[in-house]
Enzyme design. Sequence first.
Site, PDB file in Angstrom:
ATOM      1  N   ARG A  38       0.822  -1.219   0.000  1.00 21.00           N
ATOM      2  CA  ARG A  38       0.000   0.000   0.000  1.00 21.00           C
ATOM      3  C   ARG A  38       0.857   1.271   0.000  1.00 21.00           C
ATOM      4  NH1 ARG A  38      -5.437   1.813   1.817  1.00 21.00           N
ATOM      5  NH2 ARG A  38      -5.262   3.580   3.243  1.00 21.00           N
ATOM      6  N   ILE A  64      -7.483   7.829  -0.866  1.00 23.36           N
ATOM      7  CA  ILE A  64      -7.421   6.366  -0.890  1.00 23.36           C
ATOM      8  C   ILE A  64      -8.163   5.923   0.375  1.00 23.36           C
ATOM      9  CG2 ILE A  64      -5.158   6.459   0.274  1.00 23.36           C
ATOM     10  CD1 ILE A  64      -4.304   3.941  -1.061  1.00 23.36           C
ATOM     11  N   SER A  65      -9.065   4.953   0.241  1.00 25.64           N
ATOM     12  CA  SER A  65      -9.890   4.521   1.375  1.00 25.64           C
ATOM     13  C   SER A  65      -9.039   3.889   2.468  1.00 25.64           C
ATOM     14  CB  SER A  65     -10.921   3.489   0.933  1.00 25.64           C
ATOM     15  OG  SER A  65     -11.777   4.017  -0.042  1.00 25.64           O
ATOM     16  N   GLN A  66      -9.610   3.922   3.663  1.00 25.07           N
ATOM     17  CA  GLN A  66      -9.063   3.206   4.816  1.00 25.07           C
ATOM     18  C   GLN A  66      -8.919   1.711   4.445  1.00 25.07           C
ATOM     19  OE1 GLN A  66     -12.353   3.317   7.413  1.00 25.07           O
ATOM     20  NE2 GLN A  66     -11.272   2.602   9.225  1.00 25.07           N
ATOM     21  N   PHE A 206     -17.263   8.730   1.143  1.00 23.32           N
ATOM     22  CA  PHE A 206     -16.412   8.676  -0.051  1.00 23.32           C
ATOM     23  C   PHE A 206     -16.421  10.023  -0.758  1.00 23.32           C
ATOM     24  CE2 PHE A 206     -14.935   4.378  -1.224  1.00 23.32           C
ATOM     25  CZ  PHE A 206     -15.478   3.642  -0.197  1.00 23.32           C
TER      26      PHE A 206
END
Length: 217
Positions: A38, A64-66, A206
Amino acid sequence: MSRPSSFDINRERMIEEQLVPRGITDPRVLEAMRTVPRHLFVEDAFQAHAYGDFPLPIGSGQTISQPYIVALMSQVLHLTGTEKILEIGTGSGYHAAVLSRLCQKVYTVERLDALVSRARKVFDRLRYHNIISRIDDGTVGWPSEAPFDAIIVTAGGPRIPEPLIAQLADPGRLVMPVGGQNVQELQVVEQQDGVRTVSTIEQVRFVDLIGAHGWPN
Ligand code: SAH
């Protein structure tokens, strides 16, 4: 064997502390999250925080999402390794990279040129050759490659775009954050033998899905 780096150690902690306790149990999803670096998908300044329990900025006002949300959205697709997947919202490319370890081929669409160029460089560096990307309004899907066994939308919209429903295979699964511009719920569509069921699994935040079947620009 080389010694594990601090990234490797943080990635393993991410699995044990953020994913497993919250119900990520699919062994293939856990393995993909354990494999994909990541930290290569975030800007240099944020690399040390890449495995933290939060979203991160990726430039162009996007995030960028958790890690947990990436794992959860991947898990609900029930992938076995043979699927052809469509992702809307390439962003950093991290989620596409995770999906590419779980299925046969990922088609990913992003509206912002700068993000696609950067993501492609990381895909090449990692030799993730089963990811095909393109710059477009993803709310119209990718008609020439449809149908897709799974569709994932990683930006929030007021409703599920009709073209995406039309491009979903039977059987097929779709996951997308649906709701207002501040908060949405993750909706999962399951299609089987011509019957479609929709369920809601979690409240999320989001960035906007902007396009013909999303929010206006
Ligand atoms: N999956 C990404 C997270 C993306 S954030 C990751 O792993 O990093 C959401 C992304 O959706 C943003 O990059 C945004 O530009 C993109 N997006 C918003 N509307 C879109 C549309 N209509 N088509 C394609 N991409 C869109």
